[in-house]
Design an enzyme around this catalytic site. Structure first.
Site, PDB file in Angstrom:
ATOM      1  N   HIS A  80       0.532  -3.314   2.187  1.00 53.42           N
ATOM      2  CA  HIS A  80      -0.475  -2.805   3.183  1.00 53.42           C
ATOM      3  C   HIS A  80      -0.625  -1.212   2.945  1.00 53.42           C
ATOM      4  O   HIS A  80       0.202  -0.642   2.618  1.00 53.42           O
ATOM      5  CB  HIS A  80       0.133  -2.971   4.399  1.00 53.42           C
ATOM      6  CG  HIS A  80      -0.855  -2.676   5.764  1.00 53.42           C
ATOM      7  ND1 HIS A  80      -1.777  -3.358   6.014  1.00 53.42           N
ATOM      8  CD2 HIS A  80      -0.871  -1.629   6.376  1.00 53.42           C
ATOM      9  CE1 HIS A  80      -2.370  -2.808   7.060  1.00 53.42           C
ATOM     10  NE2 HIS A  80      -2.019  -1.569   7.209  1.00 53.42           N
ATOM     11  N   ASP A 159      -2.048  -9.248  18.889  1.00 55.68           N
ATOM     12  CA  ASP A 159      -2.892  -7.804  18.111  1.00 55.68           C
ATOM     13  C   ASP A 159      -4.224  -7.804  18.322  1.00 55.68           C
ATOM     14  O   ASP A 159      -4.751  -6.764  18.634  1.00 55.68           O
ATOM     15  CB  ASP A 159      -2.473  -7.689  16.690  1.00 55.68           C
ATOM     16  CG  ASP A 159      -2.833  -6.432  16.380  1.00 55.68           C
ATOM     17  OD1 ASP A 159      -2.199  -5.399  16.698  1.00 55.68           O
ATOM     18  OD2 ASP A 159      -3.771  -6.515  15.345  1.00 55.68           O
ATOM     19  N   ARG A 166      -6.417  -1.002  23.130  1.00 55.85           N
ATOM     20  CA  ARG A 166      -5.976   0.364  22.943  1.00 55.85           C
ATOM     21  C   ARG A 166      -7.535   1.144  22.325  1.00 55.85           C
ATOM     22  O   ARG A 166      -7.393   2.160  22.867  1.00 55.85           O
ATOM     23  CB  ARG A 166      -4.988   0.047  21.615  1.00 55.85           C
ATOM     24  CG  ARG A 166      -3.922  -0.367  22.271  1.00 55.85           C
ATOM     25  CD  ARG A 166      -2.699  -0.654  21.087  1.00 55.85           C
ATOM     26  NE  ARG A 166      -2.663   0.515  20.264  1.00 55.85           N
ATOM     27  CZ  ARG A 166      -2.387   0.304  18.875  1.00 55.85           C
ATOM     28  NH1 ARG A 166      -2.342  -0.855  18.280  1.00 55.85           N
ATOM     29  NH2 ARG A 166      -2.360   1.634  18.102  1.00 55.85           N
ATOM     30  N   SER A 181       1.437  -3.076  15.688  1.00 58.48           N
ATOM     31  CA  SER A 181       0.192  -3.864  15.393  1.00 58.48           C
ATOM     32  C   SER A 181       0.499  -4.259  14.000  1.00 58.48           C
ATOM     33  O   SER A 181       0.032  -5.363  13.652  1.00 58.48           O
ATOM     34  CB  SER A 181      -0.813  -2.778  15.795  1.00 58.48           C
ATOM     35  OG  SER A 181      -2.040  -3.114  15.164  1.00 58.48           O
ATOM     36  N   LYS A 185       1.153  -8.308  12.067  1.00 62.93           N
ATOM     37  CA  LYS A 185       0.261  -8.843  10.974  1.00 62.93           C
ATOM     38  C   LYS A 185       0.921  -9.113   9.620  1.00 62.93           C
ATOM     39  O   LYS A 185       0.794 -10.585   9.073  1.00 62.93           O
ATOM     40  CB  LYS A 185      -0.877  -8.138  10.935  1.00 62.93           C
ATOM     41  CG  LYS A 185      -2.125  -8.281  12.097  1.00 62.93           C
ATOM     42  CD  LYS A 185      -3.109  -7.446  12.130  1.00 62.93           C
ATOM     43  CE  LYS A 185      -2.744  -5.795  12.141  1.00 62.93           C
ATOM     44  NZ  LYS A 185      -4.034  -5.007  12.710  1.00 62.93           N
TER      45      LYS A 185
HETATM   46  N1  URA Z   1      -4.156  -0.507  12.052  1.00 68.25           N
HETATM   47  C1  URA Z   1      -4.039  -1.622  12.699  1.00 68.25           C
HETATM   48  O1  URA Z   1      -3.877  -2.622  12.359  1.00 68.25           O
HETATM   49  N2  URA Z   1      -3.250  -1.272  13.973  1.00 68.25           N
HETATM   50  C2  URA Z   1      -3.294  -0.057  14.490  1.00 68.25           C
HETATM   51  O2  URA Z   1      -2.611   0.068  15.641  1.00 68.25           O
HETATM   52  C3  URA Z   1      -3.596   1.170  13.758  1.00 68.25           C
HETATM   53  C4  URA Z   1      -4.021   0.876  12.612  1.00 68.25           C
END
Ligand code: URA
Length: 424
Positions: A80, A159, A166, A181, A185
């Site tokens: 990631h 999320d 957010r 967050s 994932k």
């Molecule tokens: N990318 C995400 O998936 N979540 C965040 O909070 C910030 C960047």
């Protein structure tokens, strides 16, 4: 349990237990807790933070809000990146590790604002399908060891809802919330090993190296606390990664790297991240894994993996041998130096916004993008340019007037000398 008590506890920096956090996430996802109360809690987190224990409980509760992927493949890895400008590393690292016998199963997102998204890049390949059913995803992974598809709605619904809230309430920039967050994932993808590339600089979420290091440490611990082998690295996003920014342009650069034609910082970063994944997967020492990754490129095996994956996903695999088959821009615009100038640096966010103005990105989720658009950087930090040397080239098919993009592009260049470059 009730939401007012939970908001008050976080407001007073009192630690929530796992049950309270699980209750909060479940009831918000189910629509029992309204946005205004969740916003109050998120703001309390922004101001007071969360403990590590709370952060890991939040990550787990968000992961468990939807499906957790269970592929019928014995061992997978994932990487990631926290998002950047010109970051095409997934298109390179996946084929490299697959060529070394390690399966990378990846779900990615689309670009928004100044950052690009891997799914948009892949969709610049004619015919490439990113929306595959899981059975087909699994079949491709079994054949080539590498596939990237778009995120399914079934993963992490918490999320999706919380991130949108957010964005609308100024509560994105909180390290524990970003950690939960992203990691929820990643953990829902359920890979055995994870490499996390946390970026800092003008083009990144984290503007300072110190903040990126804090996020990296927290994400690595969150991964390990969920039982995954996990390594986080911190990388610089004060310069774009590679020379090309924009969807088809980035696919072209990824292919050229896998053809063995590019040996720059992008190559070094990709080899390093590939070696980290191979090492986590137990393929050898870091040095051995670096050699393995380099061989995967020099032997052409990684390019073979990419070619076969593109074919199986319905795309035109001939682009791996002839990149002119990618979408070509109709228009180009060169930005040149008027006199000698030394390049001191770039503002990557401005470069990302320039690319967006050219048509390569989107401001709103539903905006259509021009796959051929983007920027090629013709110089690097530290270069001394002579009069008339090209600083960068802007490309587009949809943008016929380059003046706004050119102003923005020049704003992105930090240079030392007396005279400013002109537009040509
Ligand atoms: N990318 C995400 O998936 N979540 C965040 O909070 C910030 C960047």
């Amino acid at each position: 349990m009730n939401i007012i008590d939970i908001i008050n506890k976080t407001k007073k920096s009192q630690e929530l237990n796992e049950e309270e956090i699980a209750w909060l996430v479940k009831n918000y996802t189910d629509g029992e807790i309204p946005d205004y109360q969740m916003s109050a809690w998120l703001m309390a987190v922004c101001l007071n933070g969360l403990t590590e224990k709370e952060t890991f409980a939040l990550t787990a509760a968000m992961r468990d809000s939807g499906d957790v992927l269970r592929l019928n493949i014995p061992f997978t890895v994932d990487k990631h990146s926290t998002g950047g400008v010109g970051d095409k590393t997934s298109l390179i690292i996946g084929p490299i590790v697959a060529a070394c016998g390690v399966c990378m199963a990846k779900m990615s997102g689309r670009g928004l604002g100044h950052t690009g998204g891997t799914i948009d890049k892949l969709e610049s390949i004619e015919g490439y399908r990113t929306n595959l059913p899981l059975g087909e995803f699994e079949a491709i992974l079994k054949k080539t060891g590498f596939s990237i598809i778009s995120q399914t709605g079934a993963l992490c619904p918490a999320d999706k809802k919380m991130y949108a809230l957010r964005n609308a309430t100024g509560t994105v920039d909180s390290i524990p919330l970003i950690c939960a967050s992203i990691m929820s994932k990643k953990l829902a993808m359920n890979a055995d090993c994870l490499v996390l590339d946390v970026k800092y600089g003008t083009g990144a979420f984290m503007k300072t190296k110190e903040d990126a290091e804090k996020l990296a440490v927290l994400m690595e611990k969150a991964g390990r606390s969920a039982g995954k082998k996990c390594k986080a690295v911190v990388t610089d996003m004060n310069v774009p990664l590679g020379k090309n920014i924009g969807n088809a342009l980035e696919v072209k650069e990824a292919i050229e790297l896998l053809q063995g034609k590019i040996k720059d910082t992008l190559y070094d970063v990709c080899i390093e991240l590939s070696a980290d994944l191979l090492e986590l997967a137990g393929k050898g020492t870091n040095e051995e894994c670096i050699r393995m990754a380099e061989n995967a490129v020099s032997s052409g095996k990684a390019l073979d993996v990419l070619r076969e994956t593109i074919r199986l996903q319905g795309g035109n695999e001939n682009i791996c041998d002839d990149t002119s088959l990618l979408p070509q821009p109709l228009l180009k615009y060169e930005i040149r130096a008027t006199k000698g100038m030394k390049i001191l640096g770039f503002n990557c966010e401005e470069l990302g916004m320039t690319s967006l103005l050219l048509g390569a990105g989107r401001l709103n989720k539903t905006d259509k993008i021009d796959m051929s658009a983007g920027i090629v950087m013709n110089c690097s930090v530290g270069d001394q340019l002579a009069a008339d040397d090209i600083i960068m080239t802007l490309y587009s098919t949809v943008c016929s007037d380059f003046s706004d993009a050119a102003v923005r592009a020049l704003n992105a260049v930090k240079f030392k000398i007396t005279e400013k470059p002109s537009y040509t």
